[in-house]
Design an enzyme around this catalytic site. Sequence first.
Site, PDB file in Angstrom:
ATOM      1  N   ARG A  13      -1.162  -8.251  13.015  1.00  0.00           N
ATOM      2  CA  ARG A  13      -1.870  -7.607  12.653  1.00  0.00           C
ATOM      3  C   ARG A  13      -2.191  -8.357  11.263  1.00  0.00           C
ATOM      4  O   ARG A  13      -3.434  -7.929  10.253  1.00  0.00           O
ATOM      5  CB  ARG A  13      -0.586  -6.963  11.552  1.00  0.00           C
TER       6      ARG A  13
ATOM      7  N   ARG B 207      11.367  -2.294  11.615  1.00  0.00           N
ATOM      8  CA  ARG B 207      10.190  -0.990  11.840  1.00  0.00           C
ATOM      9  C   ARG B 207       9.639  -2.821  13.338  1.00  0.00           C
ATOM     10  O   ARG B 207       9.684  -2.968  13.475  1.00  0.00           O
ATOM     11  CB  ARG B 207       8.848  -1.375  11.368  1.00  0.00           C
TER      12      ARG B 207
ATOM     13  N   ARG C  13      11.373  -6.639   5.170  1.00  0.00           N
ATOM     14  CA  ARG C  13      11.105  -5.236   5.580  1.00  0.00           C
ATOM     15  C   ARG C  13      11.912  -4.926   6.603  1.00  0.00           C
ATOM     16  O   ARG C  13      12.167  -4.235   7.563  1.00  0.00           O
ATOM     17  CB  ARG C  13       9.462  -4.890   5.517  1.00  0.00           C
TER      18      ARG C  13
ATOM     19  N   LYS D 298       1.026  -1.520   0.485  1.00  0.00           N
ATOM     20  CA  LYS D 298       0.190   0.279  -0.349  1.00  0.00           C
ATOM     21  C   LYS D 298       1.150   1.208   0.071  1.00  0.00           C
ATOM     22  O   LYS D 298       0.550   2.309  -1.175  1.00  0.00           O
ATOM     23  CB  LYS D 298      -0.441  -0.317   1.425  1.00  0.00           C
TER      24      LYS D 298
ATOM     25  N   ARG E 128      -9.937   1.485   8.097  1.00  0.00           N
ATOM     26  CA  ARG E 128      -9.638   0.448   8.168  1.00  0.00           C
ATOM     27  C   ARG E 128     -10.597  -0.499   8.834  1.00  0.00           C
ATOM     28  O   ARG E 128     -10.423  -2.158   9.218  1.00  0.00           O
ATOM     29  CB  ARG E 128      -8.091   0.739   9.047  1.00  0.00           C
TER      30      ARG E 128
HETATM   31  P1  ADP Z   1       0.338  -2.223   7.911  1.00  0.00           P
HETATM   32  O1  ADP Z   1      -0.455  -1.934   6.593  1.00  0.00           O
HETATM   33  O2  ADP Z   1       1.921  -2.476   6.924  1.00  0.00           O
HETATM   34  O3  ADP Z   1       0.195  -3.073   9.137  1.00  0.00           O
HETATM   35  P2  ADP Z   1       0.448   0.831   8.299  1.00  0.00           P
HETATM   36  O4  ADP Z   1       1.905   1.587   8.541  1.00  0.00           O
HETATM   37  O5  ADP Z   1      -0.225   1.087   7.508  1.00  0.00           O
HETATM   38  O6  ADP Z   1       0.417  -0.788   8.183  1.00  0.00           O
HETATM   39  O7  ADP Z   1      -0.182   0.916   9.776  1.00  0.00           O
HETATM   40  C1  ADP Z   1       0.895   0.667  11.411  1.00  0.00           C
HETATM   41  C2  ADP Z   1       0.508   0.383  12.491  1.00  0.00           C
HETATM   42  O8  ADP Z   1      -0.390   2.083  12.324  1.00  0.00           O
HETATM   43  C3  ADP Z   1      -0.937  -0.314  12.676  1.00  0.00           C
HETATM   44  O9  ADP Z   1      -0.915  -1.731  12.569  1.00  0.00           O
HETATM   45  C4  ADP Z   1      -1.727   0.533  13.591  1.00  0.00           C
HETATM   46  O10 ADP Z   1      -1.329  -0.082  14.727  1.00  0.00           O
HETATM   47  C5  ADP Z   1      -1.655   1.738  12.700  1.00  0.00           C
HETATM   48  N1  ADP Z   1      -2.594   2.461  12.193  1.00  0.00           N
HETATM   49  C6  ADP Z   1      -2.274   2.808  11.165  1.00  0.00           C
HETATM   50  N2  ADP Z   1      -3.575   2.956  10.044  1.00  0.00           N
HETATM   51  C7  ADP Z   1      -4.621   2.543  11.028  1.00  0.00           C
HETATM   52  C8  ADP Z   1      -5.778   3.198  10.940  1.00  0.00           C
HETATM   53  N3  ADP Z   1      -6.226   3.358   9.784  1.00  0.00           N
HETATM   54  N4  ADP Z   1      -7.112   2.718  11.980  1.00  0.00           N
HETATM   55  C9  ADP Z   1      -5.864   2.136  13.777  1.00  0.00           C
HETATM   56  N5  ADP Z   1      -5.147   2.492  13.053  1.00  0.00           N
HETATM   57  C10 ADP Z   1      -4.262   2.277  12.503  1.00  0.00           C
END
Ligand code: ADP
Length: 187
Positions: A140, A129, A123, A9, A84
């Site tokens: 996740r 990370r 990654r 993404k 989400r």
């Molecule tokens: P990935 O898509 O690889 O899980 P992201 O960088 O998009 O990683 O998000 C990392 C973390 O940030 C998520 O696991 C969550 O804890 C938090 N996060 C990101 N976007 C949201 C959202 N829309 N609602 C709740 N938590 C979020």
Amino acid sequence: MMGPPGAGKGTQAKFVAEHFKIPAISTGDIFRANVSEGTELGIEAKRYMDAGDYVPDEITNKMVRNRIDEPDADPGFLLDGYPRTLAQVEELDGMIKFTGHQLDAAVVLTVDADEIVQRLVQRAALEGRADDTEEVVRRRQEVYAEQTEPLIDVYRQREILIEIDGMGAVDEVTKRIFDALDVVPQS
Ligand code: ADP
């Protein structure tokens, strides 16, 4: 831009945003920036992120609302990793009704499970990370399946869903997304 953790993404969101000359708003990136700056928001969010859980909706919604209020988002914007949850879908509907924007497309990247694990392990080695350990990655993935996958049907019913095969080289995937989005009427 939707898709399971590791679907690409963030990578694709940047290309798409450049292509349409709009900002890419990544909730994950904003949370990580706050964590590294040690802000109050960052301290709160970190607890959830480290466990692989979603940050509570109220916190996330407020952050997105503030971000899309910035002038650079006026002509339009791309959201990476938001909404989400079903509650976030509703909240976003309210937000953009208020700002006068419209949701033109919801892109979901699909990738197979084995490929995802491989990418995330890679990654972790590259970026270090904190939420890329195997246990947290598994969590996740679970949270995505439970809370975010249902959103795919919501946007399918609204007839704005665009499903993109996220397998293959980065530039091939980018081309697939551009080809699909270039024919979507812009509001
Ligand atoms: P990935 O898509 O690889 O899980 P992201 O960088 O998009 O990683 O998000 C990392 C973390 O940030 C998520 O696991 C969550 O804890 C938090 N996060 C990101 N976007 C949201 C959202 N829309 N609602 C709740 N938590 C979020």
